[in-house]
Design an enzyme around this catalytic site. Structure first.
Site, PDB file in Angstrom:
ATOM      1  N   LYS A 265       0.854  -1.192   0.000  1.00  0.00           N
ATOM      2  CA  LYS A 265       0.000   0.000   0.000  1.00  0.00           C
ATOM      3  C   LYS A 265       0.884   1.235   0.000  1.00  0.00           C
ATOM      4  CE  LYS A 265      -3.208   2.612   3.007  1.00  0.00           C
ATOM      5  NZ  LYS A 265      -4.098   2.596   4.205  1.00  0.00           N
ATOM      6  N   ASP A 270      -2.609  10.219   3.507  1.00  0.00           N
ATOM      7  CA  ASP A 270      -3.993   9.790   3.693  1.00  0.00           C
ATOM      8  C   ASP A 270      -4.732  10.792   4.557  1.00  0.00           C
ATOM      9  OD1 ASP A 270      -6.387   8.522   3.982  1.00  0.00           O
ATOM     10  OD2 ASP A 270      -5.628   6.884   5.251  1.00  0.00           O
ATOM     11  N   LYS A 277     -10.249  12.826   7.851  1.00  0.00           N
ATOM     12  CA  LYS A 277      -9.804  12.454   9.198  1.00  0.00           C
ATOM     13  C   LYS A 277      -9.809  13.679  10.100  1.00  0.00           C
ATOM     14  CE  LYS A 277      -6.548   8.747   7.944  1.00  0.00           C
ATOM     15  NZ  LYS A 277      -7.231   7.664   8.667  1.00  0.00           N
ATOM     16  N   ASP A 288       1.628   6.426   5.476  1.00  0.00           N
ATOM     17  CA  ASP A 288       0.682   5.473   4.899  1.00  0.00           C
ATOM     18  C   ASP A 288       1.220   4.825   3.616  1.00  0.00           C
ATOM     19  OD1 ASP A 288      -1.695   4.249   5.577  1.00  0.00           O
ATOM     20  OD2 ASP A 288      -2.931   5.559   4.320  1.00  0.00           O
ATOM     21  N   ASP A 347     -12.084   6.931   3.529  1.00  0.00           N
ATOM     22  CA  ASP A 347     -10.884   6.735   4.356  1.00  0.00           C
ATOM     23  C   ASP A 347     -10.452   5.266   4.397  1.00  0.00           C
ATOM     24  OD1 ASP A 347      -8.772   7.454   5.930  1.00  0.00           O
ATOM     25  OD2 ASP A 347      -9.943   7.704   7.777  1.00  0.00           O
ATOM     26  N   GLU A 349      -9.274   3.580   2.051  1.00  0.00           N
ATOM     27  CA  GLU A 349      -8.749   3.667   0.685  1.00  0.00           C
ATOM     28  C   GLU A 349      -7.679   2.623   0.384  1.00  0.00           C
ATOM     29  OE1 GLU A 349      -7.586   5.392   3.158  1.00  0.00           O
ATOM     30  OE2 GLU A 349      -5.464   4.910   2.899  1.00  0.00           O
ATOM     31  N   ARG A 351      -7.486  -0.590   0.965  1.00  0.00           N
ATOM     32  CA  ARG A 351      -8.016  -1.826   0.384  1.00  0.00           C
ATOM     33  C   ARG A 351      -8.471  -1.604  -1.047  1.00  0.00           C
ATOM     34  NH1 ARG A 351     -12.049  -2.377   5.311  1.00  0.00           N
ATOM     35  NH2 ARG A 351     -10.287  -1.244   6.210  1.00  0.00           N
TER      36      ARG A 351
END
Ligand code: BES
Ligand code: MN
Ligand code: ZN
Length: 506
Positions: A265, A270, A277, A288, A347, A349, A351
């Site tokens: 990933k 993020d 967030k 991230d 959020d 994201e 996956r």
């Protein structure tokens, strides 16, 4: 820093400090016998400190004595209770490296015999000393005018009593330092802030690996659209820094016919996207991209250590921002495999980008197994804290082998289950799966069953590294000392251990 081997006794090596390991619970007589040479160099202060219990050999205890024969220090490094483990050596060496920071101590000599025992072979001790010194000395100082001085050179002194064969110790050290070079390189990349480390910048870092004989292919937004990678494109849509997918290939050594895919990933920042967030802690989300960065390190290590299998790394890189092109809650996106995702929370994201990358890796390379690394959920941090990564998957053997590899390298993993009720919960009424489910119970498992949807029958393990991927300031003192503030490079040594020394029977 550089690490050398030397045949002399540690105290004979000209160094700013001489490091000696000392186990907790040693008998007074054994302490005096083992340290008599060093003790005379400090006028008997070692035994006095031992007898008065100032020094006990406890874990992370480091005590500095100044030599009376010349300038220099004798440092006693606590190893904790017996039996001696590689992790205890790693921690002791890192603790010393950290405590020497900013004190003008540039060179250190280590007595190998004091870091080995019947329980810990000398080649493992050499590797652990290199881990501790090199990883513990690391600081991210590229953007600072004034940085603390750090160790520059460590000499592992074999002396008379180490019991190892010099050739094999040299080999162990050479391999470990190559691996550690990869970890430090990845820490620098991962710590790089998101105004610089965009998806395109990450792809450039990957391209630098072509020098090592790795094949690197970068898919830009146009190519991603042609491929049908609607997940990566959706997540990257809200940022002016367009997304990328990067493939890095190591052709393999002696077992070329077997392929392991490693997927990461790579969210360069993020913000949460439209499902924004809260501000507190948002700055952590530059980390991230840790999974993708670790994949780069794994591929670099595969090349320099000549991993037997073919290894294919796939990085899913995007920036998750709430711009005008951002994907929204209620969007339905079609991924590379054709399967559709209902976006219930922008959020979740990670996956969504991994859905494309996993399916692509499987369709294109038919790997014998696939491993992904991702800072996927806050739930992983809640469940297992900052030291332990979560592992889920569809193959108990692969998961177990990764847990075992982590036990060797000091990167702890813990297995969690995936069950049919969770598989049902991720189903969507309007698409094949949805990316977030309320209430948010079992977050790691929900991430797992979502990803599983894009895997099919390939043996697969998903490492949720949201906890150990980076060390946070507030809890730094509870982190292992070889994890300085910021990116840790978690997973590189573990997966490399699996690829290079793991079970060969599958
Ligand atoms: N990158 C975060 C997960 C994360 C949180 C990593 C804290 C490191 C520290 C991920 O993209 C995320 O936001 N996950 C959501 C998922 C939820 C919306 C289903 C989460 O964990 O809250
Ligand atoms: Mn997120
Ligand atoms: Zn994320």
């Amino acid at each position: 820093m550089k690490i050398l081997l030397d045949r002399r006794e540690a105290a004979q090596v000209a160094a700013d400090a001489t490091l000696v390991g000392i186990a907790e619970g040693s008998k007074d007589a054994a302490f005096a016998a083992a340290l008599s040479a060093e003790d005379t160099l400090v006028g008997g202060a070692l035994t006095r400190a031992w007898e008065s219990k100032e020094v006990r050999g406890r874990r992370r205890e480091t005590t500095v004595f100044h030599r009376t024969d010349r300038a220099g220090r004798i440092v006693l490094a606590g190893l904790g209770p017996r039996p001696l483990t590689a992790e205890a050596v790693r921690v002791a060496a890192a603790e010393c490296a950290k405590s020497m920071r900013g004190k003008g101590i540039r060179t250190v000599a280590l007595s190998l015999a004091s870091f080995t025992s019947a329980d810990l072979a000398p080649d493992l001790a050499v590797r652990a000393l290199a881990d501790g010194l090199i990883l513990g000395s690391y600081q991210f100082v590229q953007y600072r005018a004034n940085a603390d001085s750090a160790l520059e050179e460590g000499t592992i002194a074999l002396g008379r009593a180490h019991g190892g064969e010099e050739g094999s110790l040299k080999r162990a050290l050479a391999e470990e330092t190559k691996l550690l070079d990869a970890v430090l390189w990845v820490r620098d990349i991962t710590n790089t802030p998101p105004n610089i480390a965009t998806p395109a910048w990450l792809a450039e870092q990957a391209e630098s690996l072509t020098e090592l004989g790795l094949k690197v292919t970068v898919f830009d937004e146009k190519k991603l659209a042609e491929l049908g990678c609607g997940g990566i494109l959706a997540v990257g849509g809200g940022s002016r820094n367009p997304p990328r997918m990067v493939v890095v290939e190591w052709p393999g050594g002696s077992r070329k016919g077997r392929t392991v895919a490693v997927v990461g990933k790579g969210i360069t920042f993020d913000s949460g996207g439209i499902s924004l967030k809260p501000d507190l802690g948002m700055q952590e989300m530059k980390f991230d991209k840790s999974g993708a960065c670790s994949v780069l390190g794994i591929l670099r290590a595969a090349a320099v250590l000549k991993a037997p299998n073919r290894v294919v790394g796939v990085l899913a890189c995007a920036e998750n921002l709430p711009g005008g092109g951002a994907y929204r809650p209620s969007d339905i996106v079609r991924t590379y495999s054709g399967a559709t995702i209902e976006v219930t929370n922008t959020d979740a994201e990670g996956r969504v980008v991994l859905a494309d990358a996993l399916a692509y890796a499987i369709a294109k390379y038919h790997p014998d197994e696939i491993i992904d690394l991702a800072t996927l959920t806050g739930a992983a941090v809640v469940a297992l804290g900052e030291h332990i990564g979560a592992v889920v998957g569809n193959d108990a053997r692969l998961e177990g082998a990764l847990v075992d590899a982590g036990a060797v390298t000091g990167e702890q993993l813990w297995r969690l289950p995936l069950t049919d009720p969770h598989r049902e919960m991720v189903r969507s009424d309007v698409a094949d799966v949805k990316n977030s489910v309320e209430p948010r119970y079992a977050g790691v498992l929900m991430g797992g069953v979502f990803l599983e949807h894009f895997i099919g029958k390939t043996p697969w393990a998903h490492l949720d590294i949201a906890g150990p991927a980076y060390a946070r300031l507030g809890t730094l003192k509870f982190c292992p000392p070889y994890h300085p503030l910021g990116a840790t490079g978690f997973g590189i040594r573990l997966v490399s251990e699996y690829l290079v020394n793991g079970p060969a029977d599958r």
